[in-house]
Design a protein around this motif. Structure first.
Motif, PDB file in Angstrom:
ATOM      1  N   ALA A 308      -8.828  -0.454  -8.604  1.00 10.54           N
ATOM      2  CA  ALA A 308      -9.136   0.969  -8.701  1.00 10.54           C
ATOM      3  C   ALA A 308      -8.308   1.793  -7.723  1.00 10.54           C
ATOM      4  CB  ALA A 308     -10.628   1.203  -8.460  1.00 10.54           C
ATOM      5  N   HIS A 309      -7.859   1.171  -6.632  1.00 12.44           N
ATOM      6  CA  HIS A 309      -7.070   1.890  -5.621  1.00 12.44           C
ATOM      7  C   HIS A 309      -5.928   0.981  -5.193  1.00 12.44           C
ATOM      8  CE1 HIS A 309      -7.129   4.642  -1.797  1.00 12.44           C
ATOM      9  NE2 HIS A 309      -6.013   4.744  -2.491  1.00 12.44           N
ATOM     10  N   VAL A 310      -4.714   1.366  -5.548  1.00  7.32           N
ATOM     11  CA  VAL A 310      -3.577   0.479  -5.340  1.00  7.32           C
ATOM     12  C   VAL A 310      -3.193   0.347  -3.872  1.00  7.32           C
ATOM     13  CG1 VAL A 310      -1.843   2.294  -5.719  1.00  7.32           C
ATOM     14  CG2 VAL A 310      -1.262  -0.082  -6.187  1.00  7.32           C
ATOM     15  N   ASP A 311      -3.243   1.429  -3.089  1.00  6.39           N
ATOM     16  CA  ASP A 311      -2.717   1.400  -1.726  1.00  6.39           C
ATOM     17  C   ASP A 311      -3.384   0.334  -0.854  1.00  6.39           C
ATOM     18  OD1 ASP A 311      -2.309   3.817  -3.108  1.00  6.39           O
ATOM     19  OD2 ASP A 311      -1.897   4.915  -1.278  1.00  6.39           O
ATOM     20  N   PRO A 312      -4.713   0.359  -0.687  1.00  4.48           N
ATOM     21  CA  PRO A 312      -5.334  -0.671   0.163  1.00  4.48           C
ATOM     22  C   PRO A 312      -5.301  -2.052  -0.466  1.00  4.48           C
ATOM     23  CG  PRO A 312      -7.027   0.708  -0.826  1.00  4.48           C
ATOM     24  CD  PRO A 312      -5.710   1.341  -1.151  1.00  4.48           C
ATOM     25  N   THR A 313      -5.205  -2.132  -1.796  1.00  2.00           N
ATOM     26  CA  THR A 313      -5.096  -3.444  -2.431  1.00  2.00           C
ATOM     27  C   THR A 313      -3.805  -4.132  -2.018  1.00  2.00           C
ATOM     28  OG1 THR A 313      -6.433  -2.791  -4.347  1.00  2.00           O
ATOM     29  CG2 THR A 313      -4.946  -4.657  -4.640  1.00  2.00           C
ATOM     30  N   VAL A 314      -2.691  -3.438  -2.146  1.00  2.00           N
ATOM     31  CA  VAL A 314      -1.398  -4.028  -1.789  1.00  2.00           C
ATOM     32  C   VAL A 314      -1.374  -4.434  -0.321  1.00  2.00           C
ATOM     33  CG1 VAL A 314       1.058  -3.548  -1.522  1.00  2.00           C
ATOM     34  CG2 VAL A 314      -0.119  -2.856  -3.610  1.00  2.00           C
ATOM     35  N   ALA A 315      -1.971  -3.624   0.542  1.00  2.00           N
ATOM     36  CA  ALA A 315      -1.930  -3.894   1.977  1.00  2.00           C
ATOM     37  C   ALA A 315      -2.656  -5.173   2.370  1.00  2.00           C
ATOM     38  CB  ALA A 315      -2.520  -2.706   2.741  1.00  2.00           C
ATOM     39  N   LEU A 316      -3.471  -5.715   1.476  1.00  2.00           N
ATOM     40  CA  LEU A 316      -4.203  -6.946   1.758  1.00  2.00           C
ATOM     41  C   LEU A 316      -3.389  -8.199   1.433  1.00  2.00           C
ATOM     42  CD1 LEU A 316      -7.671  -5.877   0.316  1.00  2.00           C
ATOM     43  CD2 LEU A 316      -7.106  -6.200   2.726  1.00  2.00           C
ATOM     44  N   HIS A 317      -2.202  -8.030   0.869  1.00  2.00           N
ATOM     45  CA  HIS A 317      -1.417  -9.170   0.391  1.00  2.00           C
ATOM     46  C   HIS A 317      -0.092  -9.273   1.124  1.00  2.00           C
ATOM     47  CE1 HIS A 317      -4.028  -9.988  -3.136  1.00  2.00           C
ATOM     48  NE2 HIS A 317      -4.344  -8.717  -2.944  1.00  2.00           N
ATOM     49  N   GLU A 318       0.400 -10.495   1.266  1.00  2.00           N
ATOM     50  CA  GLU A 318       1.654 -10.730   1.959  1.00  2.00           C
ATOM     51  C   GLU A 318       2.867 -10.523   1.050  1.00  2.00           C
ATOM     52  OE1 GLU A 318       1.427 -14.642   3.547  1.00  2.00           O
ATOM     53  OE2 GLU A 318      -0.001 -14.088   5.119  1.00  2.00           O
ATOM     54  N   ALA A 319       2.661 -10.626  -0.259  1.00  2.00           N
ATOM     55  CA  ALA A 319       3.791 -10.510  -1.180  1.00  2.00           C
ATOM     56  C   ALA A 319       3.310 -10.050  -2.539  1.00  2.00           C
ATOM     57  CB  ALA A 319       4.517 -11.854  -1.321  1.00  2.00           C
ATOM     58  N   MET A 320       4.241  -9.521  -3.312  1.00  2.00           N
ATOM     59  CA  MET A 320       3.997  -9.243  -4.724  1.00  2.00           C
ATOM     60  C   MET A 320       5.109  -9.920  -5.517  1.00  2.00           C
ATOM     61  SD  MET A 320       5.008  -5.166  -4.914  1.00  2.00           S
ATOM     62  CE  MET A 320       3.925  -4.668  -3.583  1.00  2.00           C
ATOM     63  N   TRP A 321       4.806 -10.236  -6.760  1.00  2.00           N
ATOM     64  CA  TRP A 321       5.735 -10.979  -7.601  1.00  2.00           C
ATOM     65  C   TRP A 321       6.221 -10.078  -8.731  1.00  2.00           C
ATOM     66  CZ3 TRP A 321       6.928 -15.875  -5.970  1.00  2.00           C
ATOM     67  CH2 TRP A 321       6.071 -16.436  -5.023  1.00  2.00           C
ATOM     68  N   LEU A 322       7.529  -9.852  -8.786  1.00  2.00           N
ATOM     69  CA  LEU A 322       8.123  -9.083  -9.867  1.00  2.00           C
ATOM     70  C   LEU A 322       8.221 -10.000 -11.080  1.00  2.00           C
ATOM     71  CD1 LEU A 322       9.465  -6.304 -10.513  1.00  2.00           C
ATOM     72  CD2 LEU A 322      11.657  -7.446 -10.091  1.00  2.00           C
ATOM     73  N   VAL A 323       7.677  -9.550 -12.205  1.00  2.00           N
ATOM     74  CA  VAL A 323       7.607 -10.411 -13.386  1.00  2.00           C
ATOM     75  C   VAL A 323       8.137  -9.684 -14.614  1.00  2.00           C
ATOM     76  CG1 VAL A 323       5.616 -11.660 -12.444  1.00  2.00           C
ATOM     77  CG2 VAL A 323       5.230  -9.724 -13.995  1.00  2.00           C
ATOM     78  N   ASP A 324       8.524 -10.484 -15.588  1.00  2.00           N
ATOM     79  CA  ASP A 324       8.886 -10.005 -16.907  1.00  2.00           C
ATOM     80  C   ASP A 324       8.064 -10.819 -17.893  1.00  2.00           C
ATOM     81  OD1 ASP A 324       9.997  -9.118 -19.252  1.00  2.00           O
ATOM     82  OD2 ASP A 324      11.984  -9.978 -18.905  1.00  2.00           O
ATOM     83  N   GLY A 325       6.930 -10.253 -18.314  1.00  2.00           N
ATOM     84  CA  GLY A 325       6.012 -11.022 -19.152  1.00  2.00           C
ATOM     85  C   GLY A 325       5.469 -12.215 -18.394  1.00  2.00           C
ATOM     86  N   GLU A 326       5.746 -13.417 -18.883  1.00  2.00           N
ATOM     87  CA  GLU A 326       5.262 -14.641 -18.235  1.00  2.00           C
ATOM     88  C   GLU A 326       6.249 -15.186 -17.207  1.00  2.00           C
ATOM     89  OE1 GLU A 326       2.138 -15.924 -18.896  1.00  2.00           O
ATOM     90  OE2 GLU A 326       1.986 -14.021 -19.975  1.00  2.00           O
ATOM     91  N   VAL A 328       8.441 -15.191 -13.783  1.00  2.00           N
ATOM     92  CA  VAL A 328       8.512 -14.664 -12.430  1.00  2.00           C
ATOM     93  C   VAL A 328       9.976 -14.446 -12.088  1.00  2.00           C
ATOM     94  CG1 VAL A 328       8.034 -15.080  -9.997  1.00  2.00           C
ATOM     95  CG2 VAL A 328       6.393 -15.820 -11.738  1.00  2.00           C
ATOM     96  N   LEU A 329      10.334 -13.225 -11.700  1.00  2.00           N
ATOM     97  CA  LEU A 329      11.722 -12.887 -11.405  1.00  2.00           C
ATOM     98  C   LEU A 329      12.037 -12.965  -9.915  1.00  2.00           C
ATOM     99  CD1 LEU A 329      12.082  -9.768 -13.752  1.00  2.00           C
ATOM    100  CD2 LEU A 329      12.637 -12.165 -14.256  1.00  2.00           C
ATOM    101  N   GLN A 330      11.167 -12.376  -9.102  1.00  2.00           N
ATOM    102  CA  GLN A 330      11.425 -12.321  -7.664  1.00  2.00           C
ATOM    103  C   GLN A 330      10.108 -12.267  -6.899  1.00  2.00           C
ATOM    104  OE1 GLN A 330      13.845  -8.895  -6.780  1.00  2.00           O
ATOM    105  NE2 GLN A 330      15.639  -9.678  -7.841  1.00  2.00           N
ATOM    106  N   ARG A 331      10.161 -12.713  -5.659  1.00  2.00           N
ATOM    107  CA  ARG A 331       9.063 -12.528  -4.716  1.00  2.00           C
ATOM    108  C   ARG A 331       9.449 -11.398  -3.777  1.00  2.00           C
ATOM    109  NH1 ARG A 331       7.568 -13.816   0.551  1.00  2.00           N
ATOM    110  NH2 ARG A 331       5.365 -14.427   0.867  1.00  2.00           N
ATOM    111  N   TRP A 332       8.646 -10.343  -3.755  1.00  2.00           N
ATOM    112  CA  TRP A 332       8.887  -9.220  -2.881  1.00  2.00           C
ATOM    113  C   TRP A 332       7.886  -9.232  -1.729  1.00  2.00           C
ATOM    114  CZ3 TRP A 332       9.495  -4.428  -6.650  1.00  2.00           C
ATOM    115  CH2 TRP A 332      10.746  -4.512  -7.281  1.00  2.00           C
ATOM    116  N   PRO A 333       8.323  -9.422  -0.497  1.00  2.00           N
ATOM    117  CA  PRO A 333       7.385  -9.358   0.618  1.00  2.00           C
ATOM    118  C   PRO A 333       6.786  -7.949   0.756  1.00  2.00           C
ATOM    119  CG  PRO A 333       9.456 -10.394   1.289  1.00  2.00           C
ATOM    120  CD  PRO A 333       9.691  -9.787  -0.066  1.00  2.00           C
TER     121      PRO A 333
END
Length: 339
Positions: A308-326, A328-333
């Motif tokens: 429901a709220h993207v800002d504090p959600t992202v701040a709880l994680h060490e990385a996000m994964w850039l994907v194209d469908g199924e 995984v393209l890159q790991r973004w810290p």
């Protein structure tokens, strides 16, 4: 790598949706008309994508974000849209050749900027959100104090954050105009080239600011989606169903995301074809959505959770994964986390 190989919970960013969001905003507010707020994603790799569509100046919420953006080579024009009482770390960046501007709203914050080695400020004005910011009537005095300390005053800033979710649209536009009238009156006393304001919720109606500080548009969340904005859900949280059961005769499933991986201040997350019952520390319990006709997933199946709220959600994680469908393209810290 496929997304099914990721350990959950995992932040996923769908590349095509992200790019569409960036392009849509760049068309609406090209170049310096938008100063993207990195607090929404805290990721320099995502900021590079924003830079690539023509947005070279950025808004930051913390000194750590400013430092990280400068270290990533994105320090052309960084605005810390927040007051600080110890600006020495910012002064180090300025001395190294980065352009850093900080918000001030009092004699104390002006002194901190000057003593810390910052050379440029904006006067932060309270335009209706009872948070930081001086009164409009005080803005000129604060600007004079800053110039008296040898600081360059770039303009005035005022965040109409209390209006981001205001509805209907006509009422939001009317209230935004009232808030910006306060800011423009203050700016007349302050001077400078910048009238900085706005966010994702008011980006289309705030025609008074010279630059808009939107951030959530890039990834989006369910709260902003309720406004019908032309931005898609680029971010989701991949979860695994750990358990199933029944409460009385009602079946439910339990996924491995919870309060420690979701920003909850805007309410429960959303699961497609599901009805979220509640979130606990590590779990989200959900049933089938009424009238959906969908069956609940079984143990081991993956589900996508929309925060429901993207800002504090992202701040709880060490990385996000850039994907194209199924895929995984890159790991973004999430490299701008912390203080």
């Amino acid at each position: 790598m496929k997304i099914d190989e990721l350990q959950t919970p995992a932040l996923l960013v769908e590349q095509s949706v992200l790019q569409a969001n960036l392009d849509t905003m760049a068309a609406a507010h090209p170049g310096a008309r938008l100063r993207p707020h990195v607090k929404a994603h805290k990721c320099t790799e995502l900021a590079r994508r924003q830079d690539a569509v023509g947005h070279h100046g950025f808004t930051c919420a913390t000194i750590r974000e400013v430092e990280g953006m400068a270290a990533a080579g994105l320090g052309t024009d960084l605005l810390l849209a927040n007051e600080v009482l110890d600006a020495r770390r910012l002064g180090v960046l300025v001395a190294a050749g980065h352009r850093v501007t900080v918000a001030v709203d009092s004699a104390e914050t002006v002194a901190a900027a000057a003593d810390g080695g910052v050379r440029e400020v904006v006067v932060d004005v309270n335009v209706g959100l009872p948070r930081c910011g001086c009164t409009p009537a005080e803005a000129g005095r604060i600007a004079d104090l800053a110039r008296g300390r040898g600081l360059a005053v770039r303009g005035a800033m005022g965040y109409e954050g209390h209006l981001m979710m205001a509805q209907p649209a006509a009422e939001q536009a009317r209230l935004t105009e009232e808030a910006m009238a306060l800011l423009l009156a203050a700016h007349a006393d302050v001077g400078g080239e910048l009238v900085s304001a706005g966010g994702t919720g008011t980006y289309a109606v705030n025609t008074w600011a010279t630059e808009i500080q939107a951030g959530s548009y890039a990834l989006m969340d369910t709260a902003y989606a309720e406004l019908g904005l032309p931005f898609g859900h680029a971010l989701s949280l991949l979860a695994t169903v750990l358990s199933t059961g029944t409460a009385g005769e009602t079946p439910y499933a339990v996924a491995d995301v919870g309060l420690k991986s979701l920003g909850m201040d805007h309410g429960n997350p959303t699961i497609a074809d599901g009805q979220v019952w509640f979130c606990s520390d590590e779990h989200t319990t959900f049933g089938a959505a009424e009238l959906s006709g969908a069956e609940l997933p079984t143990v081991g199946q993956r589900v996508r959770v929309l925060p429901a709220h993207v800002d504090p959600t992202v701040a709880l994680h060490e990385a996000m994964w850039l994907v194209d469908g199924e895929e995984v393209l890159q790991r973004w810290p999430v490299d701008l986390r912390g203080w």
